[in-house]
Design an enzyme around this catalytic site. Structure first.
Site, mmCIF file in Angstrom:
data_model
loop_
_atom_site.group_PDB
_atom_site.id
_atom_site.type_symbol
_atom_site.label_atom_id
_atom_site.label_comp_id
_atom_site.label_asym_id
_atom_site.label_seq_id
_atom_site.Cartn_x
_atom_site.Cartn_y
_atom_site.Cartn_z
ATOM 1 C CE1 TYR A 1 -4.254 0.927 -0.232
ATOM 2 C CE2 TYR A 1 -4.484 -1.145 0.939
ATOM 3 C CZ TYR A 1 -5.030 -0.138 0.173
ATOM 4 O OH TYR A 1 -6.343 -0.195 -0.191
ATOM 5 C CB THR B 1 -4.156 3.923 -22.313
ATOM 6 O OG1 THR B 1 -3.792 3.994 -23.694
ATOM 7 C CG2 THR B 1 -5.632 4.240 -22.163
ATOM 8 C CE LYS C 1 -6.592 2.247 -25.450
ATOM 9 N NZ LYS C 1 -7.655 3.246 -25.579
ATOM 10 C CD GLU D 1 -4.951 5.165 0.870
ATOM 11 O OE1 GLU D 1 -4.832 5.850 1.901
ATOM 12 O OE2 GLU D 1 -5.974 4.520 0.595
ATOM 13 C CG ASP E 1 -7.747 10.545 -24.226
ATOM 14 O OD1 ASP E 1 -6.734 9.810 -24.252
ATOM 15 O OD2 ASP E 1 -8.882 10.136 -23.921
ATOM 16 N NE ARG F 1 -6.413 -3.643 -20.019
ATOM 17 C CZ ARG F 1 -6.369 -3.614 -21.340
ATOM 18 N NH1 ARG F 1 -5.550 -4.370 -22.013
ATOM 19 N NH2 ARG F 1 -7.159 -2.809 -22.011
HETATM 20 C C1 PLP Z 1 -8.686 3.590 -24.762
HETATM 21 C C2 PLP Z 1 -9.032 5.001 -24.558
HETATM 22 C C3 PLP Z 1 -9.340 5.515 -23.286
HETATM 23 C C4 PLP Z 1 -9.656 4.680 -22.074
HETATM 24 O O1 PLP Z 1 -8.793 3.782 -21.639
HETATM 25 P P1 PLP Z 1 -9.208 2.669 -20.541
HETATM 26 O O2 PLP Z 1 -7.865 2.295 -20.015
HETATM 27 O O3 PLP Z 1 -9.909 1.602 -21.276
HETATM 28 O O4 PLP Z 1 -10.056 3.326 -19.510
HETATM 29 C C5 PLP Z 1 -9.519 6.872 -23.152
HETATM 30 N N1 PLP Z 1 -9.431 7.680 -24.211
HETATM 31 C C6 PLP Z 1 -9.173 7.228 -25.454
HETATM 32 C C7 PLP Z 1 -9.088 8.199 -26.577
HETATM 33 C C8 PLP Z 1 -8.975 5.877 -25.666
HETATM 34 O O5 PLP Z 1 -8.752 5.434 -26.904
#
Ligand code: PLP
Length: 417
Positions: A53, A225, A228, A55, A199, A234
């Site tokens: 932990y 993220t 990807k 936090e 994003d 993840r």
């Molecule tokens: C995949 C994605 C997310 C969210 O990711 P998670 O880890 O599945 O919550 C947010 N924004 C965009 C543009 C994405 O492609």
């Protein structure tokens, strides 16, 4: 190193894991948001940090025994800042969605307005969709792509921004295959006094390699993220300017999360370290070359690509002229040993669960070592399957050829399952 042998006593779980490993090995993985992490990333993710932990943040923890956690998080933050040239990095978000939630909370009040990209034009649920927290807690407005070019309509974006005066504009998408003009977004945001958030969940690996324009110099907040194109575990991450660092950190913890997933942060550190190596640029270059080749292959076979092509790791095929829908295509490809996902295309009338598009990406296949000539073979499998969506025996034959072909590209050879 984690091995499957440590799980052998739990036969039910062992069996499921073995099947998943086999699935990942023998299918052509073409979901644009997926990838295969390295053995080192897998190992860090399965490390003893899962027991701890922590936090809070380095030097400000609410638990004892955090000295190694501090070193880990400082190391990871440093790699993230260096990779993206950012002033501040928060590496604690559990996923991309929580990174976005904390980003919004750090600069917005409930009831403020988000201007995001239309979900049906490539935007993400967390950019204001009514079913997402983002559409429930905030007022929303949307921009999209032009009907003729299917590129983002920057003129309409400016008009909408002028009219609705959003507190934040969100750039970035999940199924938009083109470069995004971040300076233009900045200009629009400045004119209406909005924050600009980018994003980069999908294309952060390309940004890291310098093959997609970096949003970092233009945006107040950048979220991503890590699983990807960045090819990590993840998880999520937020980058921002110094002036927003405290607000962002407070909104992740205690704002929306509890203790950080230190084992995942360890895996993020490994992935960020890998992304700082020169080979990562070669990898991302090949991802793009492979995607270009896939696009050309599909176009030559008569398929229509949304926006006419791609600048990124993904293509979006409009299936309407071919007389099949996204659901049928996804199912047929699955039977042929190809994993992909259906997707809506701009201005279409189908619902999300049917959809008229097919999204295909090359990050995972490129990790397995494929180059353009291999993508030609893959393209033939795809076209063959799409032309025979109702021919089960044909699809089974393709799957056998896929399973034979893919043996040339082993993945996780050291993992037994
Ligand atoms: C995949 C994605 C997310 C969210 O990711 P998670 O880890 O599945 O919550 C947010 N924004 C965009 C543009 C994405 O492609």
């Amino acid at each position: 190193m984690p091995t499957f042998h440590d799980l052998a006593h739990d036969t039910q779980l062992y069996e499921i894991l073995s099947r998943e490993l086999a699935r990942q090995r023998k299918k052509l993985q073409m979901i644009a948001s997926e990838n295969y992490v390295s053995m080192a990333v897998l190992a860090a993710g399965a490390s003893v940090f899962t027991n701890k932990y922590a936090e809070g943040y380095p030097d400000h923890r609410y638990y004892g025994g955090c000295e190694n956690a501090d070193d880990l998080e400082i190391l990871t933050q440093g790699r993230a800042r260096k990779l993206f040239g950012a002033e501040h990095a928060n590496v604690q978000p559990h996923c991309g969605s929580s990174a976005n939630m904390a980003s919004y909370f750090s600069v917005l009040k409930p009831g403020d307005t988000i201007l995001g990209m239309n979900l049906t034009h490539g935007g993400h649920l967390t950019h204001g969709a009514p079913v997402s927290f983002s559409g429930k807690l905030f007022k929303t407005a949307f921009y999209g792509v032009r009907k003729d070019t299917e590129y983002i309509d920057y003129e309409a974006l400016a008009e909408i921004a002028e009219r609705v005066k959003p507190q934040i504009i969100v750039a970035g998408a999940s199924s938009y295959p083109r470069i995004i003009d971040f300076p233009k977004f900045r200009e629009v945001a400045d004119r209406c006094g909005a924050y600009l958030m980018v994003d980069m969940a999908h294309f952060s690996g390309l940004v890291a390699a310098g093959l997609f324009p970096s949003p970092v110099p233009h945006a107040d907040i950048v979220s991503t993220t890590t699983h990807k194109t960045l090819r990590g575990p993840r998880g999520g991450m937020i980058l921002c300017r110094k002036n927003l660092a405290k607000a962002v950190d407070e909104q992740i913890f205690p704002g929306i999360q509890g203790g950080p997933l230190l084992h995942v942060i360890a895996a993020k550190a490994v992935a960020l370290g890998e992304a700082l190596e020169p080979e990562f640029i070669d990898y991302q270059r090949q991802v793009l070359k492979n995607c270009q080749r896939l696009g050309t292959h599909m176009t030559d076979a008569g398929y229509r690509l949304v926006s006419g092509g791609t600048d990124t790791h993904l293509i979006l095929i409009d299936l309407r002229p071919s007389g099949i829908n996204g659901q049928e295509a996804q199912t047929a490809l699955d039977m042929a040993g190809i994993t992909a996902n259906r997707n809506v295309v701009p201005f279409e009338k189908e619902c999300f669960s049917i959809a008229s598009g097919l999204r295909l990406g090359t990050p995972a296949l490129t990790t397995r070592g494929m180059i353009e000539s291999d993508i030609d073979v893959v393209g033939e499998f795809i076209v063959d399957a799409l032309r025979n969506v109702r021919n089960e025996s044909r699809l089974n034959k393709i799957r056998m050829r896929v399973e034979d072909f893919i043996q040339k590209f082993p993945i996780y050879p050291d993992l037994k399952g």
